[in-house]
Design a protein around this motif. Structure first.
Motif, PDB file in Angstrom:
ATOM      1  N   PRO A 110      40.865  25.857  32.208  1.00  0.00           N
ATOM      2  CA  PRO A 110      41.895  25.766  33.249  1.00  0.00           C
ATOM      3  C   PRO A 110      42.931  24.689  32.965  1.00  0.00           C
ATOM      4  CG  PRO A 110      39.770  25.038  34.092  1.00  0.00           C
ATOM      5  CD  PRO A 110      39.513  25.698  32.770  1.00  0.00           C
ATOM      6  N   ALA A 111      42.558  23.619  32.245  1.00  0.00           N
ATOM      7  CA  ALA A 111      43.547  22.612  31.862  1.00  0.00           C
ATOM      8  C   ALA A 111      44.576  23.216  30.913  1.00  0.00           C
ATOM      9  CB  ALA A 111      42.864  21.407  31.213  1.00  0.00           C
ATOM     10  N   MET A 112      44.108  24.047  29.994  1.00  0.00           N
ATOM     11  CA  MET A 112      45.046  24.714  29.084  1.00  0.00           C
ATOM     12  C   MET A 112      45.915  25.709  29.838  1.00  0.00           C
ATOM     13  SD  MET A 112      42.981  25.190  25.501  1.00  0.00           S
ATOM     14  CE  MET A 112      41.774  26.329  26.165  1.00  0.00           C
ATOM     15  N   MET A 113      45.323  26.428  30.787  1.00  0.00           N
ATOM     16  CA  MET A 113      46.116  27.369  31.564  1.00  0.00           C
ATOM     17  C   MET A 113      47.151  26.645  32.424  1.00  0.00           C
ATOM     18  SD  MET A 113      45.195  30.415  30.730  1.00  0.00           S
ATOM     19  CE  MET A 113      45.204  29.613  29.103  1.00  0.00           C
ATOM     20  N   PHE A 114      46.802  25.465  32.929  1.00  0.00           N
ATOM     21  CA  PHE A 114      47.774  24.674  33.682  1.00  0.00           C
ATOM     22  C   PHE A 114      48.931  24.269  32.778  1.00  0.00           C
ATOM     23  CE2 PHE A 114      49.431  20.648  35.357  1.00  0.00           C
ATOM     24  CZ  PHE A 114      49.775  21.050  36.642  1.00  0.00           C
ATOM     25  N   MET A 115      48.636  23.922  31.532  1.00  0.00           N
ATOM     26  CA  MET A 115      49.700  23.592  30.596  1.00  0.00           C
ATOM     27  C   MET A 115      50.624  24.787  30.370  1.00  0.00           C
ATOM     28  SD  MET A 115      48.178  21.030  27.678  1.00  0.00           S
ATOM     29  CE  MET A 115      49.863  20.699  27.128  1.00  0.00           C
ATOM     30  N   PHE A 226      42.124  28.378  47.372  1.00  0.00           N
ATOM     31  CA  PHE A 226      40.797  28.979  47.320  1.00  0.00           C
ATOM     32  C   PHE A 226      40.610  30.218  48.206  1.00  0.00           C
ATOM     33  CE2 PHE A 226      39.601  24.260  46.907  1.00  0.00           C
ATOM     34  CZ  PHE A 226      39.845  24.265  45.552  1.00  0.00           C
ATOM     35  N   GLY A 227      41.418  30.357  49.259  1.00  0.00           N
ATOM     36  CA  GLY A 227      41.077  31.330  50.280  1.00  0.00           C
ATOM     37  C   GLY A 227      41.845  32.631  50.291  1.00  0.00           C
ATOM     38  N   ARG A 228      42.874  32.761  49.474  1.00  0.00           N
ATOM     39  CA  ARG A 228      43.662  33.992  49.519  1.00  0.00           C
ATOM     40  C   ARG A 228      42.872  35.161  48.934  1.00  0.00           C
ATOM     41  NH1 ARG A 228      49.374  32.248  47.030  1.00  0.00           N
ATOM     42  NH2 ARG A 228      48.097  30.734  45.891  1.00  0.00           N
ATOM     43  N   PRO A 229      42.940  36.338  49.553  1.00  0.00           N
ATOM     44  CA  PRO A 229      42.113  37.472  49.106  1.00  0.00           C
ATOM     45  C   PRO A 229      42.286  37.823  47.637  1.00  0.00           C
ATOM     46  CG  PRO A 229      43.030  37.934  51.266  1.00  0.00           C
ATOM     47  CD  PRO A 229      43.670  36.656  50.804  1.00  0.00           C
ATOM     48  N   PHE A 230      43.519  37.783  47.129  1.00  0.00           N
ATOM     49  CA  PHE A 230      43.709  38.190  45.740  1.00  0.00           C
ATOM     50  C   PHE A 230      43.019  37.211  44.781  1.00  0.00           C
ATOM     51  CE2 PHE A 230      47.078  35.046  45.437  1.00  0.00           C
ATOM     52  CZ  PHE A 230      47.151  34.739  44.081  1.00  0.00           C
ATOM     53  N   ILE A 231      42.957  35.926  45.155  1.00  0.00           N
ATOM     54  CA  ILE A 231      42.271  34.940  44.313  1.00  0.00           C
ATOM     55  C   ILE A 231      40.773  35.243  44.274  1.00  0.00           C
ATOM     56  CG2 ILE A 231      41.606  32.505  44.152  1.00  0.00           C
ATOM     57  CD1 ILE A 231      44.357  31.771  45.158  1.00  0.00           C
ATOM     58  N   VAL A 343      48.518  37.462  36.235  1.00  0.00           N
ATOM     59  CA  VAL A 343      48.610  37.893  37.639  1.00  0.00           C
ATOM     60  C   VAL A 343      48.404  36.710  38.573  1.00  0.00           C
ATOM     61  CG1 VAL A 343      47.479  39.296  39.420  1.00  0.00           C
ATOM     62  CG2 VAL A 343      47.942  40.271  37.166  1.00  0.00           C
ATOM     63  N   ALA A 344      47.422  35.862  38.278  1.00  0.00           N
ATOM     64  CA  ALA A 344      47.150  34.708  39.140  1.00  0.00           C
ATOM     65  C   ALA A 344      48.252  33.662  39.051  1.00  0.00           C
ATOM     66  CB  ALA A 344      45.804  34.087  38.761  1.00  0.00           C
ATOM     67  N   MET A 345      48.735  33.363  37.845  1.00  0.00           N
ATOM     68  CA  MET A 345      49.739  32.319  37.649  1.00  0.00           C
ATOM     69  C   MET A 345      51.052  32.625  38.360  1.00  0.00           C
ATOM     70  SD  MET A 345      49.342  31.374  33.640  1.00  0.00           S
ATOM     71  CE  MET A 345      47.929  30.486  33.017  1.00  0.00           C
ATOM     72  N   ALA A 346      51.355  33.903  38.503  1.00  0.00           N
ATOM     73  CA  ALA A 346      52.612  34.289  39.145  1.00  0.00           C
ATOM     74  C   ALA A 346      52.657  33.871  40.604  1.00  0.00           C
ATOM     75  CB  ALA A 346      52.814  35.799  39.042  1.00  0.00           C
ATOM     76  N   PHE A 359      39.312  27.302  40.240  1.00  0.00           N
ATOM     77  CA  PHE A 359      38.418  28.018  41.148  1.00  0.00           C
ATOM     78  C   PHE A 359      38.118  29.423  40.621  1.00  0.00           C
ATOM     79  CE2 PHE A 359      37.938  30.926  44.809  1.00  0.00           C
ATOM     80  CZ  PHE A 359      36.751  30.426  45.321  1.00  0.00           C
ATOM     81  N   ILE A 360      39.154  30.127  40.164  1.00  0.00           N
ATOM     82  CA  ILE A 360      38.945  31.459  39.588  1.00  0.00           C
ATOM     83  C   ILE A 360      38.004  31.368  38.390  1.00  0.00           C
ATOM     84  CG2 ILE A 360      40.065  33.362  38.355  1.00  0.00           C
ATOM     85  CD1 ILE A 360      42.526  32.879  40.127  1.00  0.00           C
ATOM     86  N   ASN A 361      38.220  30.358  37.555  1.00  0.00           N
ATOM     87  CA  ASN A 361      37.356  30.178  36.393  1.00  0.00           C
ATOM     88  C   ASN A 361      35.927  29.867  36.813  1.00  0.00           C
ATOM     89  OD1 ASN A 361      37.750  30.446  33.586  1.00  0.00           O
ATOM     90  ND2 ASN A 361      37.394  28.268  33.278  1.00  0.00           N
ATOM     91  N   THR A 362      35.781  29.099  37.900  1.00  0.00           N
ATOM     92  CA  THR A 362      34.449  28.772  38.408  1.00  0.00           C
ATOM     93  C   THR A 362      33.701  30.025  38.844  1.00  0.00           C
ATOM     94  OG1 THR A 362      35.140  26.573  39.145  1.00  0.00           O
ATOM     95  CG2 THR A 362      33.187  27.503  40.185  1.00  0.00           C
ATOM     96  N   VAL A 363      34.365  30.836  39.650  1.00  0.00           N
ATOM     97  CA  VAL A 363      33.733  32.080  40.118  1.00  0.00           C
ATOM     98  C   VAL A 363      33.411  32.982  38.939  1.00  0.00           C
ATOM     99  CG1 VAL A 363      34.051  34.157  41.517  1.00  0.00           C
ATOM    100  CG2 VAL A 363      34.873  31.951  42.367  1.00  0.00           C
ATOM    101  N   GLY A 364      34.384  33.115  38.031  1.00  0.00           N
ATOM    102  CA  GLY A 364      34.193  34.016  36.904  1.00  0.00           C
ATOM    103  C   GLY A 364      33.084  33.577  35.973  1.00  0.00           C
ATOM    104  N   LEU A 365      33.048  32.294  35.671  1.00  0.00           N
ATOM    105  CA  LEU A 365      32.124  31.836  34.646  1.00  0.00           C
ATOM    106  C   LEU A 365      30.678  31.768  35.109  1.00  0.00           C
ATOM    107  CD1 LEU A 365      34.202  29.167  32.750  1.00  0.00           C
ATOM    108  CD2 LEU A 365      33.569  31.465  32.027  1.00  0.00           C
ATOM    109  N   THR A 366      30.429  31.882  36.402  1.00  0.00           N
ATOM    110  CA  THR A 366      29.033  32.031  36.808  1.00  0.00           C
ATOM    111  C   THR A 366      28.460  33.327  36.232  1.00  0.00           C
ATOM    112  OG1 THR A 366      29.750  33.028  38.908  1.00  0.00           O
ATOM    113  CG2 THR A 366      29.244  30.669  38.922  1.00  0.00           C
ATOM    114  N   GLY A 367      29.355  34.270  35.927  1.00  0.00           N
ATOM    115  CA  GLY A 367      28.919  35.476  35.223  1.00  0.00           C
ATOM    116  C   GLY A 367      28.402  35.161  33.833  1.00  0.00           C
ATOM    117  N   GLY A 368      28.858  34.029  33.269  1.00  0.00           N
ATOM    118  CA  GLY A 368      28.342  33.606  31.983  1.00  0.00           C
ATOM    119  C   GLY A 368      26.893  33.180  32.052  1.00  0.00           C
ATOM    120  N   PHE A 369      26.444  32.779  33.232  1.00  0.00           N
ATOM    121  CA  PHE A 369      25.016  32.499  33.440  1.00  0.00           C
ATOM    122  C   PHE A 369      24.252  33.793  33.684  1.00  0.00           C
ATOM    123  CE2 PHE A 369      21.691  32.076  36.679  1.00  0.00           C
ATOM    124  CZ  PHE A 369      20.754  31.340  35.957  1.00  0.00           C
ATOM    125  N   VAL A 370      24.790  34.630  34.566  1.00  0.00           N
ATOM    126  CA  VAL A 370      24.073  35.832  34.973  1.00  0.00           C
ATOM    127  C   VAL A 370      23.897  36.805  33.805  1.00  0.00           C
ATOM    128  CG1 VAL A 370      24.164  37.851  36.490  1.00  0.00           C
ATOM    129  CG2 VAL A 370      24.821  35.606  37.361  1.00  0.00           C
TER     130      VAL A 370
END
Length: 433
Positions: A110-115, A226-231, A343-346, A359-370
């Protein structure tokens, strides 16, 4: 792109090599340390729990101290942890190493994506992110042979090959952290190779058409981040994508070994098929998306496609066809990712972008555990490393269904944005009110 992205890619390349090359050590860890398939799957996935847990806090600190220093700190710490993993002695130390590695590496992506939001206009971000994703795909393509070659050092100096692999790769990563600290510019104004006018033009283009900045404090912007549906929907679809990606990636070497392939280097070389497919995907998909900018439709099609490929994989027995199908699946899975982030950055910027992307990366990367954990359980039950492809089918079909909900959420988000500003964010034709 030529000045900024190669250094980011180099750091991300090593992060992917360091986190995934344990797949090459899987059978050796079982023989040398006694780590079972289920324990390996759990340990592989534990990385993503701490990685996800610290994503948002890490990116909020990054926003305060600056991306250059924070990316360098991340590389130095995860490189040190990687080298220390050469001292794994049992299940517990394996788990501790993976947990520590996830915590050390948290916030890098996410730091790279922020850049990217600071340097690139919205129309160019999918392409820029596609180039960033060359790092993990090349990590899969080149990391396998690299790790396999290091593992051929077995018995040198009294160490196992996997111990040499962890030590050398960790030291390389720490060197990259020092290079980033010395040479990575944080914003266009810091780049010595840009004139003041060029830097101002880049910053203005990056900000033009972006969502409202949201100020410098997360207070009052929690809902926006954190709370918008599309996120939430992008995060869940990303989670399912990561279940598939990491479940397959961490088990490709053992799948190839089950096809009567022997030799660490050859297994590592053939495992690079995921890197070949991923490289093709991250280069081609952004180009297609730029010409046919249908956000949720593209995400939906790419979400469902791995289910079809997995079904064919389970139906055939030819080793060559199975390896080819893994490559095709990797192209689709990786090719989806630049589109997610574009899509998210826009629809976010400033502190909202720093927190929201993490936050998106957090939700997504829990899939890396599962993903690795479920693959490990299915292999333990069936004895077949490829049995986890049934999980791919289920996850992909759910992701395709959620893309329909994402379509509605994006339309609602853009209607709201168009109603609140006279200079709405650049949007794709599908989601114009």
């Amino acid at each position: 792109m030529l000045r900024l992205l190669p250094l980011l890619c180099l750091a991300y390349f090593m992060s992917y090599v360091d986190r995934t090359n344990i797949a090459l050590a899987k059978t050796h860890l079982q023989a040398d340390v006694g780590i079972s398939a289920a324990a390996f799957g759990l340990g592989a996935g534990l990385f993503f729990l701490t990685y996800a847990l610290f994503e948002v806090p890490s990116n909020l600190i990054m926003y305060r101290v600056g991306a250059r220093r924070w990316i360098a700190r991340i590389a130095l710490s995860w490189g040190a942890v990687t080298s220390l993993m050469m001292f794994i002695t049992d299940d517990v130390t394996f788990y501790i190493g993976r947990i520590a590695l996830g915590a050390a590496e948290a916030g890098l992506y996410p730091a790279m994506m922020f850049m990217v939001t600071q340097w690139f206009a919205q129309r160019d971000r999918a392409t820029a992110i596609g180039f960033v994703y060359l790092a993990p795909t090349l990590g899969l393509l080149l990391g396998g042979p690299l790790g396999g070659a290091l593992m051929e050092l077995d018995s040198l100096g009294g160490f196992h090959g996997w111990q040499w692999m962890f030590l050398v790769e960790g030291l390389i990563t720490m060197a990259i952290g020092l290079v980033a600290l010395a040479f990575l510019p944080e914003v266009p104004a810091d780049a010595k190779w840009l004139t003041a006018q060029e830097a101002a033009a880049l910053s203005e283009q990056a900000q033009r058409g972006s969502a409202p900045h949201g100020g410098h404090s997360l207070k009052g912007n929690m809902g926006q981040a954190f709370g918008r549906p599309f996120i939430l929907l992008i995060g869940i679809i990303y989670f399912l994508n990561q279940v598939t990606m990491n479940g397959v990636t961490f088990n490709v070497p053992s799948i190839i070994e089950s096809l009567d392939v022997s030799g660490s280097f050859l297994i590592g070389l053939l495992s690079g098929v995921t890197g070949i497919g991923g490289t093709v995907g991250v280069l081609i998909m952004p180009v297609i998306f730029r010409r046919i900018p249908r956000e949720s439709s593209t995400i939906g099609v790419l979400a469902v496609a791995p289910a079809v490929i997995a079904a064919v994989f389970l139906a055939v027995s030819s080793p060559a066809v199975r390896i080819t199908l893994i490559g095709v699946m990797s192209a689709i899975i990786f090719g989806t990712l630049p589109i997610f982030w574009s899509v998210a950055m826009a629809r976010m910027s400033g502190i909202v972008a720093a927190a929201g992307l993490a936050f998106i990366n957090t939700v997504g990367l829990t899939g890396g555990f599962v993903g690795p954990y479920l693959f490990g359980l299915t292999e333990s039950g069936s004895g077949d490393p490829a049995s986890g492809f049934s999980i791919v089918i289920v996850a992909s079909l759910i992701g395709g269904a959620l893309a329909l909900a994402l379509r509605r959420a994006l339309r609602q988000e853009d209607r709201k944005a168009a109603g609140s500003t006279s200079n709405p964010v650049e949007r794709n034709p599908e989601v114009l009110p």
